[in-house]
Design an enzyme around this catalytic site. Sequence first.
Site, mmCIF file in Angstrom:
data_model
loop_
_atom_site.group_PDB
_atom_site.id
_atom_site.type_symbol
_atom_site.label_atom_id
_atom_site.label_comp_id
_atom_site.label_asym_id
_atom_site.label_seq_id
_atom_site.Cartn_x
_atom_site.Cartn_y
_atom_site.Cartn_z
ATOM 1 N N ASP A 11 103.485 84.577 24.803
ATOM 2 C CA ASP A 11 103.595 85.430 23.608
ATOM 3 C C ASP A 11 102.376 86.341 23.429
ATOM 4 O O ASP A 11 102.493 87.473 22.949
ATOM 5 C CB ASP A 11 103.861 84.604 22.321
ATOM 6 C CG ASP A 11 102.930 83.423 22.139
ATOM 7 O OD1 ASP A 11 102.039 83.220 22.986
ATOM 8 O OD2 ASP A 11 103.102 82.681 21.155
ATOM 9 N N ARG B 232 100.971 71.798 30.356
ATOM 10 C CA ARG B 232 101.208 70.721 29.393
ATOM 11 C C ARG B 232 101.888 71.322 28.178
ATOM 12 O O ARG B 232 101.713 72.509 27.889
ATOM 13 C CB ARG B 232 99.899 70.046 28.979
ATOM 14 C CG ARG B 232 99.002 70.821 28.040
ATOM 15 C CD ARG B 232 97.601 70.292 28.041
ATOM 16 N NE ARG B 232 96.898 70.687 29.245
ATOM 17 C CZ ARG B 232 96.327 71.882 29.425
ATOM 18 N NH1 ARG B 232 96.377 72.793 28.479
ATOM 19 N NH2 ARG B 232 95.698 72.177 30.541
ATOM 20 N N SER C 16 105.899 80.271 25.518
ATOM 21 C CA SER C 16 104.541 80.277 24.964
ATOM 22 C C SER C 16 103.839 78.935 25.030
ATOM 23 O O SER C 16 103.499 78.329 23.999
ATOM 24 C CB SER C 16 104.593 80.808 23.536
ATOM 25 O OG SER C 16 105.189 82.075 23.572
#
Length: 516
Positions: free
Chosen positions: A213, A175, A160
């Site tokens: 997610d 990132r 996630s």
Amino acid sequence: MSSTSLGPRRKPSRKGSMADVPKDMLQEIKKLEDMFTVDTAKLKAICDHFIKELAKGLTVEGGSIPMNPTWCMGFPTGNETGTFLALDMGGTNLRVCEINLPEEKGEFDIIQSKYRMPEELKTGNADELWAYIADCLQQFIEYHHEGEKLDKLPLGFTFSYPATQEYIDHGILQRWTKGFDIDGVEGKDVVPPFEEALEERGVPIKLTALINDTTGTLIASSYTDQEMKIGCIFGTGCNAAYMETCGNIPKLAHMNIPADQEIAINCEWGAFDNEHKILPRTPYDVIIDKDSPRPGQQAFEKMIAGLYLGELFRLVLVDLHEQKHVKFFEGQDIASLRKPYSLDASFLSDIENDPYENLQETHDVFASKMNIKCSKPELELIRRLAELIGTRSARLSACGVAAICKKMNYKTCHVGADGSVFNKYPHFKARGAQALKELLDWETGRDGKPLGRGHDPVEILPAEDGSGVGAALIAALTLKRVQEGNVMGIRDPEGMLKGTAAAKSGNKQVAPETKK
Ligand code: BGC
């Protein structure tokens, strides 16, 4: 006022109880209200900008919202079958599940184990991370399948964080977010090192799908409710996914995919307004960003998500104490309040949930946890501040939901939501619903019924387990595509079947039809 009896269930705001708060403290409260309140006009302006940014993220040039295509190509039918593993690399825990999707439509069985994510790992290095995850998976298999000779189990890995996916079995970490800062992962595909760690240990698992997610939440929720159009997470981080058609995605035009082909988009909307054009940031939001591991990133998330709510609250209290004219916690040693990230969102939840009219529980927790003795007016300010921060979070969150609905022209739909803030923060749901009403100008509910639970045209509802069932379903949908020879967005279709039960002739790992 000073009675300690349990009062009636409190309304989302109790503005009226400030009668004995001195004028100077009232002034400070007013300043905070001005800073943290997002009125209807501002909500609408944010939403309008949000719609443009969603579209911009789908263009070749891109914008600050990544709008990542996920290669999850449509909703489940409810008829998916088979046994799958799901791995969820969440913030606090690592969760491994084995999910069985039986013949019965929309059903599932699940077994799961949780493993604690050691705090040091979050700022450690890549090799340690993959080794730890592979060890947990190995343990899971050994524990649940001791002595069995296993086919390779297909795995849906819920990762996630923002990842660029050229394929569903691929993902370059754009990132880290949510305070993670593991060296040597950003800018690289996370799948090969993960698979190498499994191979080294001889763990019989094949990664089938790397998912977010939010995509898992969208797919899991739509498995049981066909009105579900958006999956959201309001937890440590915040984000949403929805189903787009390829014709609306200029950045995929070069692939000549049929215009009506559906594909789930992981918005990564935490990055909304990274260029600070529209969000009403306070000086405290600026500090949070500056002191975070990735300044300039996740502007929207840093104003909304669970990781930051307690920190915002703490920064305001410390600032009030520093301003000598305010006389806040005057003459007290606030050393323990000075520790960054020492208060989490549940601290604010507890304050908002304090059942006592004199805020006795809040008083006691400040005394026991921080050795600070709060006066009654200070307690009133504290309570109002928690309310303001929690309300801002819910109202800004609603802007993202309304923006997707407007972009997709969804007049009515369900939105599946998960995450600690959504599930546990008091009044988050009601405040979000109120903001949606303002944003979408509803006069009445569905079918002319009064607005309210069950009737609001767009409703944000508790989701099915996205990173368990959702990950398994996406793995099932992917395997089914491989079996049908529809390998768009799949890097290693052959390898995906090799050694799994699905590869054996006559084995029906997934059910025949896919279209909803
Ligand atoms: C991540 C998203 C994730 C969200 C909720 C954000 O920080 O970038 O990928 O969906 O948190 O977990």
